[in-house]
Write an enzyme that holds these catalytic residues in place. Structure first.
Site, mmCIF file in Angstrom:
data_model
loop_
_atom_site.group_PDB
_atom_site.id
_atom_site.type_symbol
_atom_site.label_atom_id
_atom_site.label_comp_id
_atom_site.label_asym_id
_atom_site.label_seq_id
_atom_site.Cartn_x
_atom_site.Cartn_y
_atom_site.Cartn_z
ATOM 1 N N HIS A 22 0.805 -1.072 -0.039
ATOM 2 C CA HIS A 22 0.109 -0.025 -0.134
ATOM 3 C C HIS A 22 0.836 1.060 0.044
ATOM 4 O O HIS A 22 1.660 1.484 0.919
ATOM 5 C CB HIS A 22 -0.927 0.000 1.254
ATOM 6 C CG HIS A 22 -2.172 0.672 1.226
ATOM 7 N ND1 HIS A 22 -3.018 0.527 0.356
ATOM 8 C CD2 HIS A 22 -2.470 1.977 1.874
ATOM 9 C CE1 HIS A 22 -3.719 1.423 0.503
ATOM 10 N NE2 HIS A 22 -3.631 2.349 1.423
ATOM 11 N N LYS A 167 -10.069 6.474 -3.496
ATOM 12 C CA LYS A 167 -9.011 7.480 -2.786
ATOM 13 C C LYS A 167 -7.853 7.131 -3.369
ATOM 14 O O LYS A 167 -7.383 5.880 -3.438
ATOM 15 C CB LYS A 167 -9.064 7.523 -1.606
ATOM 16 C CG LYS A 167 -8.125 8.200 -0.722
ATOM 17 C CD LYS A 167 -8.114 8.811 0.733
ATOM 18 C CE LYS A 167 -7.191 8.441 1.678
ATOM 19 N NZ LYS A 167 -7.442 8.969 2.953
ATOM 20 N N LYS A 169 -3.513 7.393 -3.651
ATOM 21 C CA LYS A 169 -2.664 8.105 -2.857
ATOM 22 C C LYS A 169 -1.610 8.306 -3.722
ATOM 23 O O LYS A 169 -0.844 7.606 -4.781
ATOM 24 C CB LYS A 169 -1.884 6.942 -2.167
ATOM 25 C CG LYS A 169 -3.025 6.388 -0.975
ATOM 26 C CD LYS A 169 -3.593 7.139 -0.219
ATOM 27 C CE LYS A 169 -2.791 7.408 1.201
ATOM 28 N NZ LYS A 169 -3.483 7.914 2.300
ATOM 29 N N ASP A 198 -5.388 11.816 -2.149
ATOM 30 C CA ASP A 198 -4.845 12.144 -0.892
ATOM 31 C C ASP A 198 -3.343 12.307 -1.192
ATOM 32 O O ASP A 198 -2.603 11.504 -1.826
ATOM 33 C CB ASP A 198 -4.817 10.968 -0.078
ATOM 34 C CG ASP A 198 -4.596 11.320 1.547
ATOM 35 O OD1 ASP A 198 -3.910 12.428 1.688
ATOM 36 O OD2 ASP A 198 -4.838 10.597 2.512
ATOM 37 N N GLU A 224 -7.209 15.686 -0.487
ATOM 38 C CA GLU A 224 -7.021 15.740 0.738
ATOM 39 C C GLU A 224 -5.685 16.033 1.299
ATOM 40 O O GLU A 224 -4.688 15.470 0.330
ATOM 41 C CB GLU A 224 -7.216 14.193 1.314
ATOM 42 C CG GLU A 224 -7.047 13.877 2.795
ATOM 43 C CD GLU A 224 -7.409 12.103 3.142
ATOM 44 O OE1 GLU A 224 -8.334 11.700 2.352
ATOM 45 O OE2 GLU A 224 -7.004 11.855 4.182
ATOM 46 N N ASP A 249 -6.779 16.569 6.843
ATOM 47 C CA ASP A 249 -6.175 15.011 7.446
ATOM 48 C C ASP A 249 -5.149 15.387 8.460
ATOM 49 O O ASP A 249 -5.359 15.506 9.765
ATOM 50 C CB ASP A 249 -6.082 14.059 6.714
ATOM 51 C CG ASP A 249 -5.792 12.681 7.297
ATOM 52 O OD1 ASP A 249 -6.140 12.621 8.248
ATOM 53 O OD2 ASP A 249 -5.465 11.882 6.586
ATOM 54 N N LYS A 273 -10.582 11.290 12.658
ATOM 55 C CA LYS A 273 -10.153 9.834 13.143
ATOM 56 C C LYS A 273 -9.906 10.014 14.257
ATOM 57 O O LYS A 273 -9.521 10.723 15.189
ATOM 58 C CB LYS A 273 -8.496 9.972 12.498
ATOM 59 C CG LYS A 273 -8.530 10.093 10.947
ATOM 60 C CD LYS A 273 -7.206 9.805 10.346
ATOM 61 C CE LYS A 273 -7.228 9.631 8.795
ATOM 62 N NZ LYS A 273 -6.015 9.431 8.115
ATOM 63 N N GLU A 327 -13.846 6.021 4.915
ATOM 64 C CA GLU A 327 -13.029 4.927 4.351
ATOM 65 C C GLU A 327 -12.550 3.850 5.527
ATOM 66 O O GLU A 327 -11.574 3.689 5.304
ATOM 67 C CB GLU A 327 -11.630 5.818 4.056
ATOM 68 C CG GLU A 327 -10.949 6.764 5.260
ATOM 69 C CD GLU A 327 -9.646 7.405 4.886
ATOM 70 O OE1 GLU A 327 -9.654 7.601 3.606
ATOM 71 O OE2 GLU A 327 -9.154 7.972 5.779
#
Ligand code: MUC
Ligand code: MG
Length: 373
Positions: A22, A167, A169, A198, A224, A249, A273, A327
């Site tokens: 990831h 989303k 990255k 993001d 983001e 974020d 979060k 998410e």
């Protein structure tokens, strides 16, 4: 009746494999590390919580090892002998004695809520005032680092009706290559999906002024954290100029950060979060600040496993408007579970259990197998 006391707090670091690497701007995850917190109470009830971050210290100020150490040496001993059912008093005691450490505090607050829910026979959402929905829309992050693979992955998610919000990255690569990657994915998916990015703080303002415009003009729905959390003036200017809305974020590391971002007009969406606010109750204070300021809400994740994901979900289902969905897909990124029943994802949604506490039971064998020795 004598009060029910907290008798013991135990922390366990668990390393779990992910379905694929990831790739984020600051780190590529090859596995995920969870810190599981077990709170034993004098009535025989155990509460479970989770404190999880991304990439050791790549994302924030706390690492799995520091979370464990700080709970074992500082936070845990402060709570032993305290009333288990008085979560206000317990969390105030921690806040008085320890600055920051919101990830560790979030895991503890989640475990106390889980224990109290089991004690009263109520789901955590009801302890938080009551749910206004039973399930949450869940986005998926495309982060294989490869455009064709990401499109294939998105098509599969649409086919099986698991996700229709994606989303991407970006920020690790060269800027124009990143833009090409995002636009190619949006063109392939068209109106069938919401595509968002993001950047994890990777750009500076001079780059972001141009890229946010290009992204907005090409149908990207949300951007983001494009620039550093420290550059408040830049965030305010971007929020005024970007055609696509800007979400904060990393800029939110506490409830107080949320207030000052709202006061400055530095974002039009907040990623909520639990780990960055200090727990499921603390994150709702940030949500209330946002609601009062007219800032839209999104249910964020630190890629937690089942426990942290449902602790977040129980808080998010109490919110009136979650305009940008959530998410909460962390468990789906992992190949293994340490609970007996995995959270249920169906029809683009995560279902939030109505059973007592968080609605999860640890699988002791799997937990022992994956616990770091
Ligand atoms: C982040 O920065 O939002 C959440 C989803 C994901 O893929 O990474 C995280 C962290
Ligand atoms: Mg983010």
């Amino acid at each position: 009746m004598s009060p029910i006391l907290i008798e013991r707090i135990q922390t366990i670091i668990v390393d779990l494999p992910t379905i694929r690497p990831h790739k984020l701007a600051m780190h590529t995850m090859q596995q995920q590390t969870l810190v599981i917190i077990r709170v034993q109470c004098s009535d025989g009830i155990e509460g479970i919580g989770e404190a999880t971050t991304i990439g050791g210290l790549a994302y924030g100020n706390e690492s799995p090892e520091s979370i464990k150490q700080n709970i074992d040496s500082h936070l845990g001993p402060l709570l032993v002998g305290q009333e288990a059912a008085n979560i206000n008093a317990a969390m105030l005691r921690l806040d008085k004695a320890a600055k920051g450490n919101t990830f560790a505090k979030s895991g503890i607050e989640s475990a106390l809520l889980d224990a109290q829910g089991k004690r009263l026979g109520l789901p955590v959402s009801e302890l938080l005032g009551g749910r206004v929905r039973d399930s949450l829309e869940v986005a998926w992050t495309l982060a294989s680092g490869n455009t064709a693979k990401d499109i294939e992955e998105a098509e599969r998610m649409l086919d099986i009706r698991r996700h229709r919000i994606f989303k991407l990255k970006i920020g690790a690569g060269e800027v124009n290559a990143d833009l090409k990657h995002v636009i190619a994915i949006k063109q392939a998916l068209g109106e069938r999906a919401s595509v968002r990015v993001d950047v994890n703080q990777a750009w500076d303002e001079s780059v972001a002024l141009r890229t946010c415009r290009i992204l907005g003009d090409n149908g990207i729905d949300l951007i983001e954290q494009p620039i550093s959390r420290i550059n408040r003036g830049g965030q305010v200017r971007l929020n005024q100029r970007s055609p696509a809305p800007i979400m904060a974020d990393e800029s939110i590391e506490s409830v107080e950060d949320a207030f000052s971002l709202a006061a400055d007009g530095a974002a039009s969406i907040f990623a909520l979060k639990i780990a960055k606010n200090g727990g499921p109750r603390a994150v709702l204070r940030t949500a209330q600040i946002a609601e009062a300021a007219g800032i839209a809400l999104y249910g964020g994740t630190m890629l937690e496993g089942a426990i942290g994901t449902l602790a977040s979900a129980h808080a998010f289902v109490t919110l009136n408007r979650l305009t940008w969905g959530t998410e909460l897909f962390g468990p789906l990124l992992l190949t293994e579970e340490i609970v007996t029943q995995a959270p249920v994802y169906r029809d683009f949604q995560l279902e939030v259990p109505r059973t007592p506490g968080l609605g999860l039971t640890l699988d002791e064998e799997r937990l022992a197998f994956f616990a770091r020795k």
